[in-house]
Design a protein around this motif. Structure first.
Motif, mmCIF file in Angstrom:
data_model
loop_
_atom_site.group_PDB
_atom_site.id
_atom_site.type_symbol
_atom_site.label_atom_id
_atom_site.label_comp_id
_atom_site.label_asym_id
_atom_site.label_seq_id
_atom_site.Cartn_x
_atom_site.Cartn_y
_atom_site.Cartn_z
ATOM 1 N N UNK A 341 0.858 -1.104 0.065
ATOM 2 C CA UNK A 341 -0.264 -0.082 0.191
ATOM 3 C C UNK A 341 1.177 1.606 -0.265
ATOM 4 N N UNK A 342 2.259 1.247 0.897
ATOM 5 C CA UNK A 342 3.229 2.438 0.635
ATOM 6 C C UNK A 342 4.004 1.687 0.013
ATOM 7 N N UNK A 343 3.962 1.226 -1.037
ATOM 8 C CA UNK A 343 5.397 0.747 -1.900
ATOM 9 C C UNK A 343 5.741 2.228 -3.194
ATOM 10 N N UNK A 344 6.455 2.542 -3.104
ATOM 11 C CA UNK A 344 6.833 4.063 -3.724
ATOM 12 C C UNK A 344 6.841 3.963 -5.154
ATOM 13 N N UNK A 345 6.672 2.912 -5.898
ATOM 14 C CA UNK A 345 6.105 2.841 -7.411
ATOM 15 C C UNK A 345 4.578 2.319 -7.658
ATOM 16 N N UNK A 346 4.241 3.866 -8.282
ATOM 17 C CA UNK A 346 2.663 3.799 -8.472
ATOM 18 C C UNK A 346 1.867 2.383 -9.446
ATOM 19 N N UNK A 347 2.541 1.880 -10.490
ATOM 20 C CA UNK A 347 2.413 0.800 -10.697
ATOM 21 C C UNK A 347 1.998 -0.804 -9.709
ATOM 22 N N UNK A 348 2.904 -0.588 -8.463
ATOM 23 C CA UNK A 348 2.644 -1.810 -8.127
ATOM 24 C C UNK A 348 1.377 -1.305 -6.788
ATOM 25 N N UNK A 349 1.582 0.213 -6.767
ATOM 26 C CA UNK A 349 0.401 0.678 -5.763
ATOM 27 C C UNK A 349 -1.788 -0.364 -6.806
ATOM 28 N N UNK A 350 -0.966 0.911 -7.609
ATOM 29 C CA UNK A 350 -2.729 0.642 -8.554
ATOM 30 C C UNK A 350 -2.585 -0.548 -9.347
ATOM 31 N N UNK A 351 -1.695 -2.209 -9.260
ATOM 32 C CA UNK A 351 -1.826 -2.890 -9.520
ATOM 33 C C UNK A 351 -2.269 -3.639 -8.324
ATOM 34 N N UNK A 352 -2.247 -3.093 -6.880
ATOM 35 C CA UNK A 352 -2.871 -3.963 -5.763
ATOM 36 C C UNK A 352 -4.322 -3.030 -5.372
ATOM 37 N N UNK A 353 -4.265 -2.181 -5.818
ATOM 38 C CA UNK A 353 -5.539 -1.504 -5.848
ATOM 39 C C UNK A 353 -6.946 -2.001 -6.528
ATOM 40 N N UNK A 354 -6.314 -2.683 -7.382
ATOM 41 C CA UNK A 354 -7.229 -2.782 -8.543
ATOM 42 C C UNK A 354 -8.434 -4.299 -7.891
ATOM 43 N N UNK A 355 -7.333 -4.750 -7.121
ATOM 44 C CA UNK A 355 -7.438 -6.036 -6.191
ATOM 45 C C UNK A 355 -7.843 -6.579 -4.605
ATOM 46 N N UNK A 356 -7.246 -5.518 -4.037
ATOM 47 C CA UNK A 356 -7.739 -5.941 -2.381
ATOM 48 C C UNK A 356 -8.828 -5.120 -2.197
ATOM 49 N N UNK A 357 -10.166 -5.073 -2.918
ATOM 50 C CA UNK A 357 -11.164 -4.634 -2.297
ATOM 51 C C UNK A 357 -11.953 -6.327 -2.663
#
Length: 618
Positions: A341-357
């Protein structure tokens, strides 16, 4: 020479010399056109002449441009009927064998594809006497191109040949897996899984798995990463045969090595295929072996690997055994998710946000409220990446189903409202774009209570337009009007009548002329979804009332609006309201007003046949 009786007598005289001339022409497009009409030419020649003249000629003239060769490779794969059916399909092998050896990859791939199609049409005798020798020649070719093409032919020939030839084919495939040229080993690694599905289980263990292990430890990372697909196929076959010990023995050591490979591209491929691997090895190994490897990939030093693994978080959790799923998620996976969630790379955060819910339905209400909601809030409020917020808002329904609308309104909705009133116009613009999506997830009653007022407030947003790169103009108010249209389409005309139209009509008397123009913009976009009755009874009078506005910009926008909404109002208002308003504007003192009024009058007149408008010149 004989011709078939089913061909037209005139067509049967088609001279092959014409084809030769066209194929030898300097113009590539002419040769390409000739190749694409090969079936027509073959039909004219008949099956006998096609086999004895056309196919040999094509075989001897494989020297052309790649575009022409590609078309030829595709055509030959569909030529069975033209040469007399499956009994004569062997005559198509020589030109395709030549095409499978050329330098251009796409031509070789298409030739191999056509050969695979033709293999199924061979009799067993022809397959052994004609097709298998072709595989031998390609496998032993001097150039890597032919050996690479050969890799794709083993799986289509193997199931139908004799035991002795099967043994020979396995040996030849082994040689290709050990070839000196990396391109050939890549070809073998790419087709390993496919070949695994064709051979018997005992030979899978004794012959193919050693090949797989060697490829998975190849010195070239481009070979190792392609072996991952083979790992999935072999694991699936071993598990299907009901012996998990075989999977643990033959697959897990190599899988572990691939997940820890020194090349990030290999680890990336493992992350991409991880849920496929999880399904292939079964629940027990997934629980005991794969959880640790997956967590390692989520913590990988390379952002691309973390992003690929993050995309798989929800699916991986769903595939865990039910009896230990919740415990594994909360103790092993959740700490990794919190770090991402606090990853410095926005692609990683975006990938997680697409599935975390999607984790909410898996872990249940209590864990969602205690552990996941803080992560969702963090992504909504603190993350500056618009795609992260979009991915969170896009999947609110997953959380809503678990914790209920009341809990949702107390936790996430305040954060969304806060973003909707953010001082940064780009943030507000992003939330506007998400609003119809939210409306559909939350329902009309909740939307009216909590969010409808925001949609109306945006219509008078203090940021009107910002000019960005490439001279595109983005406007909060214009985005808000499009938002209204989507909401009216979603909730229907009755909702528009009670919620939207009164606010829009009120803006027509606002002291700020920009708000009055926004009123017209709203009418333009909501007239159609509101329907004819509301457009005629409520929206049109609002537009007409602005005909005498003291600002010229408003008046010429009235003319443009009348032109836009005319198709969506009743024809009875034409003579009573629209025509008088346009005639008034045609006599306006401002040139722009007269111009747009004239344009509107012309456009409306052309659409009205029964009662044409009299165009009044200024």
């Amino acid at each position: 020479m004989s011709t078939d009786t089913n061909t037209n007598s005139e067509d049967s005289l088609y001279p092959i010399a014409v084809l030769i001339d066209e194929l030898r022409n300097d113009e590539v497009q002419l040769r390409l056109k000739s190749i694409k009409k090969l079936s027509t030419i073959a039909f004219a020649l008949g099956t006998d002449r096609t086999r004895t003249e056309l196919i040999p000629f094509l075989t001897e003239t494989i020297y052309d441009e790649d575009e022409v060769l590609l078309a030829l490779a595709e055509q030959l794969g569909q030529f069975t009927a033209m040469v007399g059916g499956p009994d004569h399909v062997c005559c198509l092998l020589p030109p395709l064998e030549s095409l499978a050896s050329v330098e251009e990859t796409v031509v070789r791939d298409k030739a191999t594809e056509s050969l695979r199609l033709l293999a199924a049409q061979h009799s067993i005798a022809d397959l052994e006497n004609q097709f298998v020798p072709l595989i031998r020649r390609l496998s032993a070719g001097d150039w890597f191109t032919s050996r690479t093409s050969a890799c794709g032919l083993f799986s289509v020939a193997y199931p139908r040949v004799s035991t002795s030839i099967k043994a020979e084919l396995r040996g030849q495939f082994r040689q290709l897996c050990q070839d000196d040229t990396p391109m050939v080993r890549r070809g073998a690694a790419c087709k390993l899984g496919e070949f695994a599905q064709a051979i018997e289980i005992e030979f899978l263990k004794s012959d193919l798995i050693p090949m797989f292990v060697n490829l998975a430890s190849d010195e070239q990372d481009s070979v190792r990463l392609l072996a991952v697909d083979g790992c999935v196929a072999i694991a699936r076959l071993l598990t299907k045969n009901g012996n998990p010990d075989d999977t643990a023995e033959y697959i897990m050591p190599t899988l572990k090595a691939s997940a820890e490979d020194k090349s990030w591209r290999v680890r990336f491929m493992v992350a991409e295929k991880f849920t496929d691997l999880q399904e292939a090895v079964g629940e027990e190994l997934s629980k005991t072996e794969l959880v640790g490897h997956f967590c390692a990939l989520l913590k990988d030093v390379e952002a691309e690997v973390r992003a690929a693994a993050a995309h798989k978080v929800k699916d991986f959790c769903q595939l865990l055994p039910v009896d230990c799923r919740e415990n594994l998620i909360m103790t092993e996976l959740l700490p990794c998710v919190k770090d991402l969630v606090a990853d410095p790379n926005q692609h990683v955060k975006s990938a997680l946000a697409s599935v975390i819910m999607g984790l909410s339905p898996i872990v249940g209400k209590n864990h969602t409220v205690e552990h996941l909601l803080p992560l969702y809030l963090s992504q909504l409020k603190q993350d500056e990446c618009p795609e992260v917020r979009l991915n969170i808002i896009s999947h609110l329904d997953c959380v809503n189903e678990v914790i209920g609308i009341q809990e949702l309104s107390q936790s996430l909705l305040p954060a969304i409202v806060e973003l909707a009133e953010d001082s940064k116009w780009r943030v507000r613009l992003a939330i506007i774009e998400y609003m119809p999506l939210l409306a559909g997830q939350l329902g009309v009653d909740f939307f009216n209570e909590k969010l409808a007022y925001l949609c109306m407030a945006w219509l008078v947003d203090h940021v009107y337009a910002i000019r960005e790169a490439f001279d595109h103009v983005y406007a909060i108010r214009e985005a808000a009007t499009l938002n209204l249209k989507k909401l009216v389409e979603q909730f229907g005309p009755d909702w528009a009548k009670n919620t939207v139209i009164p606010k829009v009509s009120q803006m027509a008397s606002d002291a700020n002329y920009l708000h009055r123009m926004t009123c017209l913009f709203c009418v333009n976009v909501i007239a159609e979804p509101c329907g004819t009755d509301l457009a005629s009874e409520l929206l049109l009078p609002t537009v007409v009332s602005l005909t005498s506005d003291n600002v010229a910009n408003v008046r010429f926008n009235v003319a443009k609006t009348l032109q836009t909404i005319f198709p969506h109002v009743e024809t009875s208002v034409l003579q009573v309201q629209i025509k008088p308003s346009l005639e008034t504007l045609l006599g306006d003192s401002d040139f722009d007003v007269r111009f747009f009024a004239s344009e509107a009058m012309d456009a409306i007149s052309s659409k009205v046949e029964q009662a044409p408008l009299a165009i009044v010149t200024a």
